[in-house]
Design a protein around this motif. Structure first.
Motif, PDB file in Angstrom:
ATOM      1  N   UNK A 232       0.896  -1.324  -0.041  1.00  0.00           N
ATOM      2  CA  UNK A 232       0.023  -0.084  -0.221  1.00  0.00           C
ATOM      3  C   UNK A 232       1.047   1.322  -0.027  1.00  0.00           C
ATOM      4  N   UNK A 233       1.952   1.289   0.906  1.00  0.00           N
ATOM      5  CA  UNK A 233       2.932   2.424   0.844  1.00  0.00           C
ATOM      6  C   UNK A 233       3.436   2.561  -0.435  1.00  0.00           C
ATOM      7  N   UNK A 234       3.920   1.545  -1.187  1.00  0.00           N
ATOM      8  CA  UNK A 234       4.547   1.692  -2.146  1.00  0.00           C
ATOM      9  C   UNK A 234       3.747   2.221  -3.492  1.00  0.00           C
ATOM     10  N   UNK A 235       2.482   1.823  -3.270  1.00  0.00           N
ATOM     11  CA  UNK A 235       1.673   2.354  -4.505  1.00  0.00           C
ATOM     12  C   UNK A 235       1.366   3.808  -4.403  1.00  0.00           C
ATOM     13  N   UNK A 236       1.297   4.391  -3.090  1.00  0.00           N
ATOM     14  CA  UNK A 236       1.122   5.823  -2.742  1.00  0.00           C
ATOM     15  C   UNK A 236       2.153   6.947  -3.211  1.00  0.00           C
ATOM     16  N   UNK A 237       3.029   6.684  -2.958  1.00  0.00           N
ATOM     17  CA  UNK A 237       3.829   8.030  -2.912  1.00  0.00           C
ATOM     18  C   UNK A 237       5.338   8.064  -3.780  1.00  0.00           C
ATOM     19  N   UNK A 238       6.087   9.076  -3.802  1.00  0.00           N
ATOM     20  CA  UNK A 238       7.195   9.131  -4.498  1.00  0.00           C
ATOM     21  C   UNK A 238       8.466   8.909  -3.880  1.00  0.00           C
ATOM     22  N   UNK A 239       8.461   8.156  -2.667  1.00  0.00           N
ATOM     23  CA  UNK A 239       9.485   7.928  -1.882  1.00  0.00           C
ATOM     24  C   UNK A 239      10.134   6.646  -2.602  1.00  0.00           C
ATOM     25  N   UNK A 240      11.507   6.719  -2.686  1.00  0.00           N
ATOM     26  CA  UNK A 240      12.168   5.833  -3.253  1.00  0.00           C
ATOM     27  C   UNK A 240      12.331   4.412  -2.037  1.00  0.00           C
ATOM     28  N   UNK A 241      12.296   3.441  -2.523  1.00  0.00           N
ATOM     29  CA  UNK A 241      12.259   2.056  -1.490  1.00  0.00           C
ATOM     30  C   UNK A 241      13.397   1.059  -2.071  1.00  0.00           C
ATOM     31  N   UNK A 242      13.982   0.461  -1.040  1.00  0.00           N
ATOM     32  CA  UNK A 242      15.016  -0.448  -1.315  1.00  0.00           C
ATOM     33  C   UNK A 242      14.366  -1.656  -0.643  1.00  0.00           C
ATOM     34  N   UNK A 243      14.049  -2.629  -1.078  1.00  0.00           N
ATOM     35  CA  UNK A 243      13.525  -3.852  -0.577  1.00  0.00           C
ATOM     36  C   UNK A 243      14.359  -5.104  -0.394  1.00  0.00           C
ATOM     37  N   UNK A 244      15.107  -5.582   0.561  1.00  0.00           N
ATOM     38  CA  UNK A 244      15.756  -6.609   0.661  1.00  0.00           C
ATOM     39  C   UNK A 244      15.124  -7.687   1.147  1.00  0.00           C
ATOM     40  N   UNK A 245      14.752  -8.631   0.213  1.00  0.00           N
ATOM     41  CA  UNK A 245      13.669  -9.627   0.696  1.00  0.00           C
ATOM     42  C   UNK A 245      13.993 -11.011   0.133  1.00  0.00           C
ATOM     43  N   UNK A 246      13.422 -12.176   0.737  1.00  0.00           N
ATOM     44  CA  UNK A 246      13.486 -13.457   0.226  1.00  0.00           C
ATOM     45  C   UNK A 246      11.905 -13.718  -0.222  1.00  0.00           C
ATOM     46  N   UNK A 247      11.330 -12.966  -0.242  1.00  0.00           N
ATOM     47  CA  UNK A 247       9.848 -13.115  -0.827  1.00  0.00           C
ATOM     48  C   UNK A 247       9.823 -12.937  -2.130  1.00  0.00           C
ATOM     49  N   UNK A 248       9.829 -13.726  -2.920  1.00  0.00           N
ATOM     50  CA  UNK A 248      10.117 -13.590  -4.672  1.00  0.00           C
ATOM     51  C   UNK A 248       8.664 -12.957  -5.077  1.00  0.00           C
ATOM     52  N   UNK A 249       7.588 -13.308  -4.656  1.00  0.00           N
ATOM     53  CA  UNK A 249       6.176 -13.183  -5.304  1.00  0.00           C
ATOM     54  C   UNK A 249       6.060 -11.535  -4.617  1.00  0.00           C
ATOM     55  N   UNK A 250       6.498 -11.211  -3.659  1.00  0.00           N
ATOM     56  CA  UNK A 250       6.323  -9.646  -3.204  1.00  0.00           C
ATOM     57  C   UNK A 250       7.388  -9.091  -4.040  1.00  0.00           C
TER      58      UNK A 250
END
Length: 292
Positions: A232-250
């Protein structure tokens, strides 16, 4: 030595490459090629290295992150993913290379016309542009949810109590916890604690957010609620995100670009479609085969 796990520390509490895209196969149908955004990146890694004793865990990484861009960093344990995020958050000092945030050198500053190691004041100022959510929640157990979220904007940003509360209530509402303001961490589920940690980072209004394996400490049934909050947060704004993850679908659903790292290097990067449907390197193909 294991370096790809963020440990809970007092620094974390207080803190509250661009490698070329792998060559495309000649007949790579329907895979839109990732192209760098125009303009200046909000984060720039150049030739960044990191060693722990004799172990080199980051080996000359170049990486740009553009305003509003959501990048997922995937790779095997020990590939240096978390170390990359911790260097950006000033929890680890690079052994070599440079990191810039919003056009300013993070770890160095100009003194009398020469570059020198950054002072604590310099690091503190630039760190205010970066938010990070860790594997562990790092909430203050003796503080209510509301005070956990208002503490940093009051003490770091200098907001009044009323301003900090208004901002905190807004962010806690965004993560679905508007009814938990006066509760304490011990009264919350693991998923709720992580959502408080996300609100605490968002209330600082950073230019880039780092999410470091934020579901790894959660029971499986709680993972979904946290990932949906980040979606939800990713859809909203213009803030950059670095997502370190093991969740491939995510990683596939949320990111604009996926970066695959292994053995301290960026092996391949591209759109989620490129990375997950038409991987080019044998190392990436081998890694993804474990998730099918």
């Amino acid at each position: 030595m294991k370096v790809d796990t963020a440990e809970q520390s007092s620094a974390e509490r207080s803190a509250v490459a661009e490698a070329p895209v792998s060559a495309q196969a000649g007949e790579q149908a329907n895979a839109a090629k990732w192209e760098p955004a125009r303009g200046e990146p909000v984060v720039r890694f150049r030739g960044v290295t990191k060693t722990f004793g004799d172990l080199e865990v980051i080996k000359g990484i170049d990486l740009d992150i553009y305003p509003g861009e959501k990048i997922a960093v995937i790779g095997p344990s020990g590939s240096g993913k978390t170390t990359l995020g911790r260097m950006l958050m000033t929890l680890e000092r690079p052994s070599g290379g440079t990191i810039e945030v919003d056009g300013e050198n993070l770890w160095q500053m100009e003194v009398r016309g020469r570059m020198a190691p950054a002072s604590d004041k310099h690091l503190h100022r630039i760190r205010g542009k970066i938010g990070m959510v860790f594997q562990h929640f790092n909430l203050f157990p003796h503080m209510s949810v509301l005070r956990n979220v208002t503490e940093a904007p009051r003490k770091v940003l200098g907001l009044s109590g009323e301003e900090a509360r208004e901002r905190a209530v807004e962010m806690l509402g965004k993560v679905g916890l508007a009814d938990k303001l006066e509760m304490y961490p011990s009264q919350l589920s693991g998923g709720q604690k992580q959502r408080v940690a996300i609100a605490r980072a968002l209330v600082m209004r950073p230019k880039v957010m780092v999410f470091d394996e934020v579901t790894s400490a959660l029971d499986p049934e709680l993972v979904g609620e946290v990932l949906e909050t980040i979606r939800d947060i990713a859809r909203e704004g213009d803030m950059a995100m670095m997502l370190i993850t093991h969740e491939m679908d995510f990683a596939r659903d949320v990111s604009d670009r996926v970066v695959f790292s292994a053995e301290g290097r960026i092996v391949e990067q591209g759109t989620p479609q490129q990375i997950f449907e038409t991987p080019q390197s044998e190392r990436l193909k081998s890694f993804l085969s474990r998730f099918r």
